[in-house]
Design an enzyme around this catalytic site. Structure first.
Site, PDB file in Angstrom:
ATOM      1  N   GLY A 115      34.244  38.762  22.984  1.00 54.56           N
ATOM      2  CA  GLY A 115      33.241  38.376  23.285  1.00 54.56           C
ATOM      3  C   GLY A 115      31.910  39.370  22.714  1.00 54.56           C
ATOM      4  N   GLY A 166      41.990  41.329  24.672  1.00 52.10           N
ATOM      5  CA  GLY A 166      41.341  41.435  26.448  1.00 52.10           C
ATOM      6  C   GLY A 166      40.172  39.987  25.882  1.00 52.10           C
ATOM      7  N   CYS A 167      39.740  39.372  27.103  1.00 49.24           N
ATOM      8  CA  CYS A 167      38.494  38.513  26.808  1.00 49.24           C
ATOM      9  C   CYS A 167      37.337  39.238  26.667  1.00 49.24           C
ATOM     10  CB  CYS A 167      38.765  37.970  28.576  1.00 49.24           C
ATOM     11  SG  CYS A 167      38.506  38.620  29.700  1.00 49.24           S
ATOM     12  N   TYR A 168      36.885  40.398  27.811  1.00 43.31           N
ATOM     13  CA  TYR A 168      35.536  41.087  27.339  1.00 43.31           C
ATOM     14  C   TYR A 168      36.009  41.054  26.046  1.00 43.31           C
ATOM     15  CZ  TYR A 168      34.646  40.431  32.450  1.00 43.31           C
ATOM     16  OH  TYR A 168      34.333  40.339  33.827  1.00 43.31           O
TER      17      TYR A 168
END
Lengths: 344, 344, 344, 344
Positions: free
Chosen positions: B152, B147-149
């Protein structure tokens, strides 16, 4: 009451004018600006064209003495204190929006801002967060209006600190601020092409509002508080959204945590405790003096998340200053401040 | 390599096309979209007019078998697994951008997404964060792109967890995401008039990427990790800025903390460790496959602040998927991915 | 006056509430919303939490008869007319914000909106642009509040048309509108990710406000007017900036052209004629009922450029409706409307 | 080819670097910047960290002679001409992005920019709009790359002017530009807090790109052209959307008008003629070298509406400069320029 606005051409100054123009008990008697001295307000700021028949003057605190009951000082830190001192000597009540009288310890002030220009006034100054210091503000002669970030951090934290429900150290405060908080500063980083579609942290654990938050939080807790304050710039003009991470001292359920907030602010007009499941949004407070707050308890991880949203130019600066001024002069606290948020 | 993009009409799908169009070793052989089946790509998406001479087809995994070496699946969770299963049966390598193969425990999947549609494939799936799982990704048949989160959060955290430099609990992850992360969803909250000039937290400590972060963080730490994940929506199209708050297990100076990051990513092409004093900015990674990271040690308060910025559609989704696909097919990892950020 | 707001949950409806809440002579007696019936206003719209103790009701025009003196109808076109008719039969004055009573010719209405639902009321309706039709609005029973685009186009054009200073054909009207003008419509094109950093024309020479502009412009000129109206969407929430290109019938110097505007609006509170050299800006009228106008004469090319800026939700809709309502009920026209713009 | 970029630290200069980094036939041999001399590129501009191993140097045109085949000059007007002259004397081909060689008449230049610093080079300079001057650009030694506004105005107008289908006077050109067009200028008007949620016209009929448009339009028409050029600033970083209003000389149906455009650009790679009913959008060209164009005929009002959208930093500046450089050096025109737009 007759008021003057010193430093009226900055963003906080203009916001003061916007609020005072609709304030039923205020007359704006003078507006000062070094840069704009001699210019009619409506010419310098087309938004105010036809609203206010005044000309910016160079600040002359002494001459204001007979003309006004109260002055709002929206000057840069260090520049503010001497003007405030002159006004106080002349018997004018002052709501100061600069940082000059927020830190009670001149040593701390020196560390962050330089040598204090008027330490003799520190004892008189009341920290202007009415929800926390209302009684002291009534009739006060000098009020140090809080920084925008401290207001957003302290309001949701206060009841938990006061009741010693959270650990006083290891607190993390993550704030997301619109760019008007920086004022009308001509720096590359504030250009539209640099800021739009951009987000970044800055002055991580090194922002001047850090010691201010710790001072007030410590006073609430009755013991030293340590918080890591991390401000972020986000591409909005106004608003600060803050998420505070703290460790509860004892198990706190979601319901209990909410009740602590709800109970603390039950009778407050400007702090709105959101129902469980809702989160504060900048859009819901834009242009208004409200600060929306909420709390989420992550029991799995022993972490309390405290959330707030406010308009940095209103509840974070000029609206709060007017709220203080109302208390200083014995007016109903909400006078001129109930305007609904500008949403959408 | 010949590739297909399933679910090519969503934001991640379109971003895959944008990257693959410049990828020197890729030929886009098929693009699928249930909604747009029959429509030429350039008609449906004017940005791609004249760039790609293909028509969206309804997905038929079986028929793709002979035509492509690898498929990118950019389908909604739960809808993806059955297509992936069919493709795998037909011998096609798959880089899956959905959540379907990220969580190793089907019980956890059930809690957040519903009954798992193809649990038999979980064992084969490699978590597609090349900086952490490069060797397993080489030649893999099925990759679950993160996932994108999580991307990061994990990139700055990883070296500290691996070296057991931070406490595994009490971690707070505060992310600020642009709205393209939500896809092209028709909900009131994603309208421009609702989102612009607005910031708010959502799904506080209840977002689906929370368990994914904890799973991977735990694997890195070699012990269970607890993190309170709080996503915020900010008014940008692209980008995720993340600030992680963790407690060091032992005293860590600013210099040491920086060195941990610098050392970990010295040879990485896409993770850029910023020099002390700089903070990651969305604008510096916009449109690119870079993830910028930094660390600040607040020794006063026993808190480590880990910062990252990435483009959620590139390093947070489609760029990372291509990076994985390069590894899966034995190509140089950075092929097609070195495009400079689109700044300003 | 006691008022009802029909369709109060749309953007224009909410803006009416924002204005009426500060209106010293208004009591909001009822708010209707089909979608939100039964929901307290502050729950449905967190911005209004604690501001207004009312519950949305389903509209029942008959039942409003005894309760209110005037109703604001902020309903979709075609849906509005039947409610308005019922209210008028019950003796309630109506300020209608829909398009239903703007076009005097039901044949033209049919072309753009469908069969007119209440043509018998067209004769009674007054076009609600107070600066042009003030006398007819005093005491009127039914007012058709203008569209947002027509207000921005007609105010700068009016004096030139009335004095026959510009050719009545070949006029081009180029408007740039924020997205709140489209209401809270769930269409892909209004998503933040589609609109931010984007600008585009739409319905070129085919927008419904075109015939409305031509009708009113023709009435001002005393002869048929032809204008090519080209609306553009820009990434702002509020505001319409309009640039009108017209050919002067005789040589008009810059000074003369300015004087025409200045003279026409000398005594108007809400139309601010900018001094030569300044151009209207959305930021200077945001949240306010002002319309700023200016004119530039390009004598070289026989072209007059007329410029205006207004807030589409205030002077372009709800503020103007309140301005009309004040006239309808004999109140000072500016009551509740002098709030300063929200700048920055 | 080996190239230098002079003035590489401005927005156009950085965009040149972004494009040249992916250009397969280019090697960036030197980058100059007075302000940044001595600073590594990746340090000064974090977006380019790790992308380019060069240090900004102070410009020394003579020293570049042996090192590069072609120089891009992205310097301010007036400052550019002397550097260009030195480079030409040293035999270096130059693509100049400043205004210095765009106006063929030094008298007109003087009126808008001051005394021309190198009028002797005007005869050699070719106007760098490849779609209009391709043959002259092949092998040229000095190219004056067009302004961003002129590119957007001229591309849709050109076929109509060439075929004398529109009147040469009374043309109105209404452009909406993102703010990067102003460069990284430190002026109050370019601050985020001043520009976001704001739109306004500026330099109405007095912008320097006006005479440039008229010069080129006149050359296309074979007779003097008069156009009123009105630029507007909109809150986007990149992009210019232009709407041109012109009067057809004879009746032109919608279909005929479209055919004129379609025919003119049938073989052009970078000018995309949209099908009837679609309008150009900034989002569809963002970050790319495309210029999308369309036409709408309003026969009722004898008005032709010509529309275009381009990215001011790419097709409006640096992309176009590279397109010219490719032609100057005999490379395929589209080399390095086919990157898909960055949408969303």
């Amino acid at each position: 009451m007759r008021v003057a606005v010193l430093g009226a051409s900055g963003y906080a100054g203009l916001e003061l004018l916007r609020i005072l123009l609709r304030h039923p008990a205020c007359e704006i008697a003078a507006v000062t600006s070094e840069q704009r001295a001699g210019q009619p307000v409506g010419e310098a700021f087309p938004a105010l064209r036809g609203q206010l028949d005044l000309v910016f003057e160079a600040a002359d605190p002494a001459s204001l003495a007979g003309k006004v009951d109260l002055a709002f000082a929206a000057l840069p830190h260090s520049a503010s204190a001497p003007s405030v001192a002159a006004l106080r000597r002349a018997g004018v009540a002052v709501a100061d929006l600069s940082a000059d009288f927020r830190l009670r310890d001149p040593g701390v002030y020196r560390e962050w801002y330089g040598v204090h220009p008027a330490p003799e006034l520190l004892a008189e100054a009341v920290y202007g967060l009415p929800e926390l210091h209302r009684e002291k503000l009534r009739g006060a002669g000098l009020v140090a209006c809080p920084g925008c970030y401290p207001t957003g951090a302290l309001l949701p934290l206060a009841p938990f600190l006061r009741q010693r429900l959270v650990e006083p150290t290891g607190i993390a405060i993550d704030s997301k601020s619109g760019v008007s908080g920086a004022g009308r500063k001509l720096e590359e980083g504030y250009l539209f092409a640099e800021l739009d579609e951009n987000v970044h942290a800055y002055k991580v654990a090194q922002h001047r509002h850090g010691p201010e938050i710790e001072q007030e939080a410590g006073a609430l807790a009755g013991e030293p508080v340590r918080a890591t304050f991390v401000p972020h710039l986000v591409p909005t003009i106004r608003g600060i959204a803050t998420s505070v991470y703290a460790r509860p001292r004892r198990r706190l359920s979601a319901g209990e945590a909410h009740e602590v907030l709800a109970e603390a602010y039950r009778d407050e007009r400007f702090v709105r405790v959101l129902p469980p499941g809702e989160t504060p949004r900048l859009a819901s407070v834009r242009g208004s003096n409200f600060c929306d707050v909420a709390v989420v308890a992550d029991e799995r991880n022993g972490t309390l998340v405290l959330l707030s949203a406010l308009d940095n130019l209103v509840k974070g600066a000029s609206g709060q200053a007017v709220q203080c001024a109302n208390l200083m002069r014995g007016l109903p606290e909400e006078t001129g401040l109930l305007e609904a948020p500008c949403a959408p």
